[in-house]
Design an enzyme around this catalytic site. Structure first.
Site, short mmCIF file in Angstrom:
data_model
loop_
_atom_site.label_atom_id
_atom_site.label_comp_id
_atom_site.label_asym_id
_atom_site.label_seq_id
_atom_site.Cartn_x
_atom_site.Cartn_y
_atom_site.Cartn_z
N HIS A 70 49.09 38.60 17.29
CA HIS A 70 48.84 39.81 16.49
C HIS A 70 48.30 40.93 17.37
O HIS A 70 47.63 40.68 18.37
CB HIS A 70 47.81 39.55 15.39
CG HIS A 70 48.36 38.82 14.21
ND1 HIS A 70 49.24 39.39 13.33
CD2 HIS A 70 48.17 37.55 13.78
CE1 HIS A 70 49.56 38.52 12.40
NE2 HIS A 70 48.93 37.38 12.66
N HIS B 210 46.24 35.25 8.28
CA HIS B 210 45.03 34.48 8.57
C HIS B 210 43.79 35.33 8.33
O HIS B 210 42.82 34.88 7.71
CB HIS B 210 45.04 33.99 10.03
CG HIS B 210 45.78 32.72 10.26
ND1 HIS B 210 47.15 32.66 10.27
CD2 HIS B 210 45.33 31.47 10.51
CE1 HIS B 210 47.52 31.42 10.52
NE2 HIS B 210 46.43 30.66 10.66
#
Length: 173
Positions: free
Chosen positions: A149, A110
């Site tokens: 993450h 992303h």
């Protein structure tokens, strides 16, 4: 090996600090929406608009197509090569706030795609550079806030996205 351990230790510290911050619940709600803007639909829309405007002769579109043709394969090779567990798998008693699309966390796709698009569009449309970079930073931050993450996944995704964008611009111009 000591360096990797030190980086992981720092990552866990920063990740835990954010997840345990008093404003985290508010951040999670906002982060869900911000993260979705980096899912890919906006990129397709931008490419369609650029194509509609000038067809394949459009330099920004050419740069975006080249960049994605480099970024996606590199992202998959790195992600499956490093095989770094996501926070939910790496930390005991932690559950992420969304279900990620794949198993591994390094690097953040992303973030890579967001910074790549921000750099590319900012180059061709300079007035948009600062807002797009802010947006890309928020996409990366949202991925940490949602628990999918670690901070270095975001950092490497950022560097990767900007580097591929600059390379692609150099090839097109």
């Amino acid at each position: 090996m000591k360096l990797l351990y030190a980086i992981h230790k720092y990552d866990v510290f920063m990740f835990s600090w954010l997840i345990n911050a008093s404003i985290h619940n508010s951040l999670t709600r906002i982060s869900r929406y911000v993260s979705r803007t980096g899912d890919g639909q906006l990129y397709v829309l931008v490419m369609a608009l650029l194509y509609w405007h000038e067809g394949l002769q459009n330099m920004p579109l050419q740069a975006i197509l080249l960049a994605f043709s480099l970024e996606r394969p590199l992202y998959f090779v790195l992600k499956n090569g490093f095989r770094r567990n996501r926070p939910e798998a790496a930390l005991k008693n932690f559950h992420s706030f969304i279900k990620p699309s794949d198993k591994f966390s390094f690097p953040s796709g992303h973030t890579s795609a967001a910074f790549m698009m921000a750099t590319l569009l900012g180059h061709f449309f300079p007035i948009l550079l600062i807002p797009l970079c802010c947006w890309a930073g928020l996409v990366g931050f949202s991925r940490v806030a949602l628990g999918v993450h670690f901070p270095t996944d975001i950092l490497v995704g950022c560097v990767m996205g900007i580097s591929i964008a600059l390379f692609s611009i150099g090839q097109i111009i």
